[in-house]
Design an enzyme around this catalytic site. Structure first.
Site, mmCIF file in Angstrom:
data_model
loop_
_atom_site.group_PDB
_atom_site.id
_atom_site.type_symbol
_atom_site.label_atom_id
_atom_site.label_comp_id
_atom_site.label_asym_id
_atom_site.label_seq_id
_atom_site.Cartn_x
_atom_site.Cartn_y
_atom_site.Cartn_z
ATOM 1 N N CYS A 169 0.801 -1.234 0.000
ATOM 2 C CA CYS A 169 0.000 0.000 0.000
ATOM 3 C C CYS A 169 0.836 1.287 0.000
ATOM 4 O O CYS A 169 0.286 2.388 0.005
ATOM 5 C CB CYS A 169 -0.957 -0.008 1.180
ATOM 6 S SG CYS A 169 -2.002 -1.462 1.139
ATOM 7 N N HIS B 185 -3.304 8.291 6.140
ATOM 8 C CA HIS B 185 -3.477 6.981 5.506
ATOM 9 C C HIS B 185 -4.898 6.516 5.836
ATOM 10 O O HIS B 185 -5.618 6.061 4.960
ATOM 11 C CB HIS B 185 -2.414 6.016 6.036
ATOM 12 C CG HIS B 185 -2.428 4.676 5.367
ATOM 13 N ND1 HIS B 185 -2.325 4.532 4.010
ATOM 14 C CD2 HIS B 185 -2.571 3.408 5.874
ATOM 15 C CE1 HIS B 185 -2.379 3.226 3.694
ATOM 16 N NE2 HIS B 185 -2.532 2.544 4.813
ATOM 17 N N HIS C 256 -9.834 2.222 -0.014
ATOM 18 C CA HIS C 256 -8.377 2.061 0.006
ATOM 19 C C HIS C 256 -7.953 1.469 -1.338
ATOM 20 O O HIS C 256 -8.186 0.289 -1.601
ATOM 21 C CB HIS C 256 -7.964 1.160 1.160
ATOM 22 C CG HIS C 256 -6.481 1.075 1.370
ATOM 23 N ND1 HIS C 256 -5.569 1.686 0.516
ATOM 24 C CD2 HIS C 256 -5.747 0.461 2.331
ATOM 25 C CE1 HIS C 256 -4.353 1.447 0.951
ATOM 26 N NE2 HIS C 256 -4.421 0.709 2.044
#
Lengths: 363, 216
Positions: A133, A260, A293
């Site tokens: 990620c 995040h 995400h």
């Protein structure tokens, strides 16, 4: 030499960059409840509209070229960040055939995205990064350093990941998926939404009338656990501190933290603690409540959001926030209009891989 | 516009086998069984190469064209067979698993970059490692591995006779360019192309070369 972001484009579950920012400021999430991946278990996913993911990829990159001061990408290095590469296509063949015979190995690998773009746009060189990620965050980190040392004039950073069974079912196995649109930083939160996106940013060594400077980059490793972040937030703090040091800024210079903020219990608790320890009263919110995400593409999408936030002078409210878990950080519940000089954007990944990027207005 | 830098090669190592590499000295390198059992094959090879290069911490640039195939296959098989996915398999499926295990075991909190540029993965890793050395002025481990030893790999494998392979070097920026040579192509028959540039460099090191130019 300084690194400037001079053009960018994106596509995600809420559409192109203009639609993305409208959705963020109106707090309209692109997450839909889906049962196609796991028929017995509805989950919130960020699905894009496309027939062929690679056509979307080409279209986003073509938009950047159109916006840029370049006639072509012949003198541009391409750096791609992706966590799954061509997995979507490999899964399709494997589930249908129950063997590997029709899988094209070159289209399975992470590098399929760069190779496909090289064919279409004739970049001078390419390289591909896969750190889960943080993939496109590390692509931007390397782009800045390559510009800084004078190795390239033009670098196109692309973050791209398509939805696939491996990631949706894999995150389900970790018990971190939300059955609705995620609620980052909320006390009662279920988890994250897996999503897909393409984001592309042209990083150059010359300033234009529309530049945002990539002022600082920093990274670190937690050295704690493969999936859980260090509970003391030392890794997250180190990554943000390294970016501040690179930018020659103090924590109080930052106007907004684009978190995040995945919506998982572990991430938001630790990131909130890191922000609390490092900053005093800075605004912090996560736009993953709107986009989901997008894994390897997330940092590219959030870099674009950070640039837009600086240009528009509006800090986005935290969507879906009803009761913040951490009362010691400043999570806006309404959009905040103010002069914004610096934004820090965080990306954290499996393996304790942390990267923070600082963007600054120059015009 | 391109930039060439001279780097010193401090140490170098390579290993490969037609199927499973037999002795990676796991028990010595990773004494704790609970961690050793979780390691992927790529991680075991990477840890072995880091050990041979006497690297115990700092910036790492890792490369793999195909990443953690064994974990990925385990996940897709579980999905296909509608059985439960192992959380360990999923956490191990990311391309940065191997260097992350190194980080955990060595308490290395420095930067890790993972390159996956297809058949030029090790070349791009070298360029990235050289950049990391330039900006930090520190020693950098550049290591690449491939583990393709999965059931029925012969259905798609037409690129290597070694199903497990790896190569690694530790480099630093040279103070001057004197004596630096350009990288040579010293291919090892049967080794997958994604490792070939690092393998060439390891062979150059074994032949006595200590300083090379790398294009960033």
């Amino acid at each position: 030499m300084k690194a400037y972001i001079n053009a960018y484009a994106s596509d995600s579950c809420v559409g192109n960059t203009e639609e993305l920012m409208k959705s963020i400021y109106k707090q309209e999430s692109g997450i839909t409840i889906d049962i196609s991946y796991m028929p017995e278990t509805p989950v919130g996913l960020g699905k894009m509209q496309y027939d062929d993911f690679f056509e979307t990829l080409n279209s986003v990159v073509a938009t950047v070229l159109e916006q840029s001061n370049l006639e072509n990408f012949n003198d541009t290095l391409l750096i791609v960040g992706s966590s799954v590469g061509g997995m979507q296509e490999s899964e399709e063949h494997y589930f249908k055939d129950k063997n590997y015979k029709n899988i094209d190995t070159s289209r399975h690998a992470i590098s399929v995205i760069a190779e496909s773009l090289e064919k279409e746009f004739n970049f001078c060189q390419s390289r591909s990064i896969s750190t889960a990620c943080t993939s496109s965050a590390n692509a931007l980190l390397l782009a800045k350093r390559l510009i800084n040392v004078g190795a390239y004039k033009n670098i196109l950073v692309v973050g791209a990941d398509a939805l696939c069974y491996t990631t949706v079912c894999g995150f389900y196995a970790l018990s971190v998926l939300s059955s609705k649109a995620c609620t980052p930083f909320n006390a009662e939160r279920e988890g994250m939404n897996v999503a897909e996106a393409v984001g592309a940013l042209l990083v150059q060594n010359e300033q234009t009338s529309d530049s945002i400077e990539l002022v600082g980059v920093g990274a670190s490793s937690d050295a704690y656990h493969m999936t859980n972040p260090d509970p003391q937030a030392n890794g997250a703090i180190a990554s943000m501190n390294n970016a501040l040091q690179d930018a020659k800024l103090d924590a109080q210079d930052i106007d907004y933290v684009n978190a995040h903020g995945t919506g998982t219990v572990a991430n938001d608790t630790v990131e909130g603690l890191g922000v609390e320890k490092l900053f005093k009263g800075v605004y912090v919110s996560s736009t993953k409540a709107i986009t989901g995400h997008t894994l390897g593409a997330a940092a590219a999408i959030e870099a674009i959001i950070s640039c837009e936030v600086i240009k528009k002078g509006v800090i986005p409210a935290q969507a879906h926030l009803t009761d913040a878990q951490n009362k010691n950080i400043n999570i806006p519940t309404q959009n905040i209009t103010q002069d914004i000089k610096y934004v820090i954007s965080n990306s954290f990944a499996f393996g304790g891989n942390n990267t923070s990027l600082i963007f600054g207005g120059v015009n | 516009m391109s930039k060439k830098v001279a780097v010193n090669i401090i140490s170098a190592s390579k290993i490969y086998a037609p199927q499973k590499i037999e002795d990676l000295e796991e028990k010595r390198i990773v004494p704790k069984m609970i961690i050793r059992r979780r390691l992927t094959r790529n991680a075991k090879i990477m840890l072995f190469l880091a050990d041979k290069c006497a690297f115990n911490g700092g910036k790492i640039v890792y490369a793999s064209a195909f990443g953690e195939l064994q974990s990925t296959v385990g996940i897709t098989d579980a999905i296909r067979n509608q059985t439960q996915i192992s959380p360990t398999l999923f956490q191990n499926s990311v391309y940065n698993s191997a260097p992350s295990y190194f980080s955990l075991l060595n308490e290395d909190k420095d930067e890790i970059i993972t390159i996956s540029s297809g058949m030029k993965s090790s070349l791009d890793a070298l360029k990235t490692a050289a950049l990391q050395a330039v900006v930090s002025n520190e020693k950098v481990l550049c290591v690449a591995t491939e583990c393709l030893d999965i059931n029925n790999i012969q259905e798609v494998n037409n690129c290597t006779t070694y199903l497990e392979a790896g190569a690694g070097i530790v480099l630093e920026v040279a103070q001057d360019e004197s004596g630096a040579v350009d990288m040579q192509v010293l291919k090892e028959e049967g080794v997958i192309d994604s490792l070939s540039d690092l393998v060439s460099l390891v062979k150059m090191y074994k032949n006595g070369v200590r300083k090379v130019f790398i294009n960033l």
